[in-house]
Scaffold this motif. Structure first.
Motif, PDB file in Angstrom:
ATOM      1  N   THR A 113       0.694  -1.266  -0.060  1.00  0.00           N
ATOM      2  CA  THR A 113      -0.012   0.168   0.001  1.00  0.00           C
ATOM      3  C   THR A 113       0.849   1.397  -0.002  1.00  0.00           C
ATOM      4  N   ALA A 114       0.827   1.975  -1.008  1.00  0.00           N
ATOM      5  CA  ALA A 114       1.737   3.342  -1.055  1.00  0.00           C
ATOM      6  C   ALA A 114       0.879   4.390  -1.398  1.00  0.00           C
ATOM      7  N   ASP A 115       1.273   5.470  -0.693  1.00  0.00           N
ATOM      8  CA  ASP A 115       0.335   6.757  -0.675  1.00  0.00           C
ATOM      9  C   ASP A 115       1.603   7.942  -1.282  1.00  0.00           C
ATOM     10  N   ARG A 116       2.739   7.651  -1.531  1.00  0.00           N
ATOM     11  CA  ARG A 116       3.576   8.688  -2.029  1.00  0.00           C
ATOM     12  C   ARG A 116       4.638   7.767  -3.068  1.00  0.00           C
ATOM     13  N   SER A 117       5.585   8.539  -3.366  1.00  0.00           N
ATOM     14  CA  SER A 117       6.716   8.105  -4.230  1.00  0.00           C
ATOM     15  C   SER A 117       8.009   8.421  -3.495  1.00  0.00           C
ATOM     16  N   ALA A 118       9.086   7.423  -4.091  1.00  0.00           N
ATOM     17  CA  ALA A 118      10.452   7.665  -3.665  1.00  0.00           C
ATOM     18  C   ALA A 118      11.142   7.601  -4.876  1.00  0.00           C
ATOM     19  N   LEU A 119      12.344   8.077  -4.998  1.00  0.00           N
ATOM     20  CA  LEU A 119      13.377   8.454  -5.810  1.00  0.00           C
ATOM     21  C   LEU A 119      14.766   7.281  -5.635  1.00  0.00           C
ATOM     22  N   ILE A 120      15.092   6.706  -6.561  1.00  0.00           N
ATOM     23  CA  ILE A 120      16.148   5.785  -6.074  1.00  0.00           C
ATOM     24  C   ILE A 120      17.130   5.647  -7.242  1.00  0.00           C
ATOM     25  N   ARG A 121      18.370   5.278  -7.176  1.00  0.00           N
ATOM     26  CA  ARG A 121      19.223   5.033  -8.206  1.00  0.00           C
ATOM     27  C   ARG A 121      19.388   3.290  -8.201  1.00  0.00           C
ATOM     28  N   LEU A 122      19.438   2.700  -9.388  1.00  0.00           N
ATOM     29  CA  LEU A 122      19.274   1.111  -9.410  1.00  0.00           C
ATOM     30  C   LEU A 122      20.287   0.981 -10.284  1.00  0.00           C
ATOM     31  N   ARG A 123      21.311  -0.029  -9.854  1.00  0.00           N
ATOM     32  CA  ARG A 123      22.222  -0.516 -10.845  1.00  0.00           C
ATOM     33  C   ARG A 123      21.687  -1.202 -12.345  1.00  0.00           C
ATOM     34  N   ALA A 124      22.213  -0.752 -13.417  1.00  0.00           N
ATOM     35  CA  ALA A 124      21.673  -1.512 -14.439  1.00  0.00           C
ATOM     36  C   ALA A 124      21.715  -2.860 -14.636  1.00  0.00           C
ATOM     37  N   GLY A 125      20.738  -3.444 -15.004  1.00  0.00           N
ATOM     38  CA  GLY A 125      20.659  -5.004 -15.038  1.00  0.00           C
ATOM     39  C   GLY A 125      20.239  -5.640 -13.940  1.00  0.00           C
TER      40      GLY A 125
END
Length: 317
Positions: free
Chosen positions: A242-254
């Motif tokens: 259950t989500a009520d907002r957003s988060a920003l992440i960096r994710l390694r390619a692949g």
């Protein structure tokens, strides 16, 4: 005591099912050892009446017959207690066969295997493969945690439990007294939903964080058990569904394909990294920790702090 009563009920049921004529209380008392050990007639009568009521609650149809001398006798006719024939069409049998084969681990595997054999006898042909419609995919419900079986039984029997639980942000486990409601599986992890007596509130516990043995308590539940739908919604919320907002992440390619499937936006940053905007709800920090060095939280700051705290707790062992 529970075993003794179960044995007594079984013996009484066998006597009532096996006789061709009604048996009097005296005959039943002489036939069942536990009744012979009753201290008095009053004690036997109370025991017999309770056992008779218990068997009827379990579904056994017990007939009461009075003979010419006015003596009351009891019997359980086989015709009255025989289940009707089970008829399954091909689709129904295949669906039930598939459900029976889902469990692959824990002691439930043996029960599921036995159930599948009964389904074969009830109409599931030997040449019907429950997985045929799924190709190479084989559905399984993995159960690695030792706490699963005792908690499953405690949920079924409505018995409070005591166990040691190590939060992701804690270095040491703490004792918890819980009234277990239900077990739910989310993202391959098992969760217990229940009432935490020490905190006086509903809580969700991840089974992999339960340490040591699960001990049963003799007391009754003190909190009302919600319906199944409500429990599932609670687990979903605690597991981060259950989500009520957003988060920003960096994710390694692949890497992190489950995160990519949840992302509302994906931007390539170059140098082997992508930037993702993903739904943010309770439990997201615990999920992100599972991806280790492949994930870096950019915002919000509270989520980044929660992830760092969890990683520190893991590092401390």
């Amino acid at each position: 005591m529970a075993i003794a009563k179960a044995e007594r009920l079984m013996n009484l049921a066998l006597c009532l099912l096996g006789t061709r004529r009604p048996l009097s209380k005296r005959e039943l008392r002489d036939s069942i050892e536990a009744y012979l050990e009753a201290g008095s007639d009053d004690s036997f009568n109370r025991m017999f009446e309770r056992d008779k009521d218990d068997l009827r609650e379990l579904g056994l149809v017990i007939e009461t017959v009075e003979n010419l001398d006015g003596e009351v006798g009891y019997r359980a006719g086989r015709d009255s207690n025989r289940l009707p024939p089970i008829t399954l069409d091909a689709e129904e049998a295949a669906a039930l066969g598939l459900a029976a084969k889902v469990w692959q681990q824990a002691r439930l595997a043996g029960a599921a295997s036995g159930a599948l054999q009964k389904l074969r006898a009830a109409g599931l042909p030997e040449d019907v493969d429950p997985y045929e419609a799924h190709g190479a995919l084989e559905p399984r419900i993995p159960v690695h945690e030792a706490a699963f079986e005792p908690l499953m039984l405690a949920c079924r029997d409505r018995r409070p439990v005591l166990f040691d639980y190590r939060k992701a942000t804690a270095a040491r486990p703490e004792p918890r007294q819980v009234e277990p409601w239900a077990l739910e599986c989310w993202r391959g992890h098992w969760y217990l939903a229940g009432w935490d007596r020490d905190r006086g509130a509903e809580r969700v516990f991840r089974l992999s964080r339960i340490t040591g043995k699960v001990r049963s308590r003799g007391a009754k539940f003190t909190a009302e058990v919600p319906d199944v739908v409500t429990v599932r919604e609670t687990v979903a919320s605690w597991a981060g569904e259950t989500a009520d907002r957003s988060a920003l992440i960096r994710l390694r390619a692949g890497a992190g394909y489950p995160l990519r499937a949840k992302a509302s936006q994906v931007r390539e940053l170059g140098e082997g990294w992508d930037e993702l905007e993903i739904p943010y709800g309770h439990g997201l920090d615990a999920w992100l920790v599972e991806f280790g060095p492949d994930v870096v939280v950019l915002e919000p700051a509270e989520l980044r702090s929660d992830v760092v705290d969890r990683l520190r707790a893991v590092a401390k062992g």
